[in-house]
Design an enzyme around this catalytic site. Structure first.
Site, short mmCIF file in Angstrom:
data_model
loop_
_atom_site.label_atom_id
_atom_site.label_comp_id
_atom_site.label_asym_id
_atom_site.label_seq_id
_atom_site.Cartn_x
_atom_site.Cartn_y
_atom_site.Cartn_z
N HIS A 9 53.10 67.51 42.46
CA HIS A 9 52.17 69.63 42.33
C HIS A 9 53.23 69.68 42.22
O HIS A 9 54.30 69.66 42.42
CB HIS A 9 51.34 69.54 43.53
CG HIS A 9 52.55 69.27 44.64
ND1 HIS A 9 53.18 70.44 44.83
CD2 HIS A 9 52.58 68.39 45.82
CE1 HIS A 9 53.62 69.63 46.40
NE2 HIS A 9 52.95 69.22 46.66
N GLU A 85 50.18 63.09 50.82
CA GLU A 85 51.47 62.83 51.41
C GLU A 85 52.02 61.96 52.52
O GLU A 85 50.61 62.27 53.29
CB GLU A 85 52.22 63.81 51.08
CG GLU A 85 53.96 63.83 51.14
CD GLU A 85 54.62 62.81 49.79
OE1 GLU A 85 54.06 61.77 50.61
OE2 GLU A 85 55.57 63.30 49.06
#
Length: 208
Positions: A9, A85
């Site tokens: 991202h 994550e």
């Protein structure tokens, strides 16, 4: 041939504010949204009119990126929390300095994957690969020959290791330093039966 595009991202608010990311649900900044459009431009040029699947971590910064990409291909986003994550537990959303003061450094030797960084609730790297590897295996079991995965820097590094067939317990030292907004292009060569890395962490499109 199967093509897999891994996207980290782009710029999110926690980057600007100097906060720990992890599972902190930070959104893209205005610049991050512009970068997401550029990422979509690059992928559209690479893929053309071929059918594509888009998979994403379920955090806002990744879903916003994935939705921008999916709109270009008139498709939907498949959300998967396993693509998140690694969480830093109590450190997520706090200033980076807070984590730096409390982090227990990763040892050079020993069981590095099971090492705990210190903050309550933080995942080990072993926890991370144990959810990422099955997630990638499931994605690759689908029939689509062109797929995009939108995830995060550390997570995407381990996805590359999984793609290359590196056993989970052998990922304690290998690492691919990836840039926010980078694109990695992978290809399965059915002639040589090999999983290839065609381009690692492309970032030329980020100059916005």
């Amino acid at each position: 041939m199967r093509y897999l595009y891994l996207v980290t991202h782009p710029e999110a608010q926690h980057h600007v504010d100097g906060l720990v990311g992890g599972w902190y649900d930070s959104a893209l900044t205005r610049r991050g949204h512009q970068q997401a459009e550029r990422i979509a431009d690059v992928l559209q040029a690479k893929i053309g009119a071929n059918p594509v699947e888009v998979h994403s971590s379920d955090l806002r910064r990744t879903t916003q990126t994935a939705e921008t990409i999916a709109a270009r291909f008139d498709t939907k986003v498949h959300l998967d929390p396993r693509l998140r994550e690694r969480t830093n537990g109590d450190a997520d959303g706090r200033p980076q300095s807070w984590l730096t003061e409390r982090r227990i450094p990763l040892p050079e030797y020993g069981d590095r994957l099971a090492h705990h960084d210190g903050p309550e609730g933080a995942e080990t790297r072993l926890h991370l690969v144990e959810r990422l590897y099955p997630a990638l295996e499931e994605i690759l079991s689908r029939e689509s020959e062109t797929q995009i995965i939108v995830s995060h820097g550390n997570a995407t590094s381990y996805l590359i290791s999984a793609w290359l067939g590196i056993p989970m317990l052998n990922t304690d030292r290998g690492f691919f330093p990836l840039t926010s907004g980078g694109i990695t292009t992978l290809r399965r060569n059915d002639t040589h039966y090999s999983n290839q890395v065609l381009a690692l962490n492309e970032t030329d499109h980020l100059d916005v």
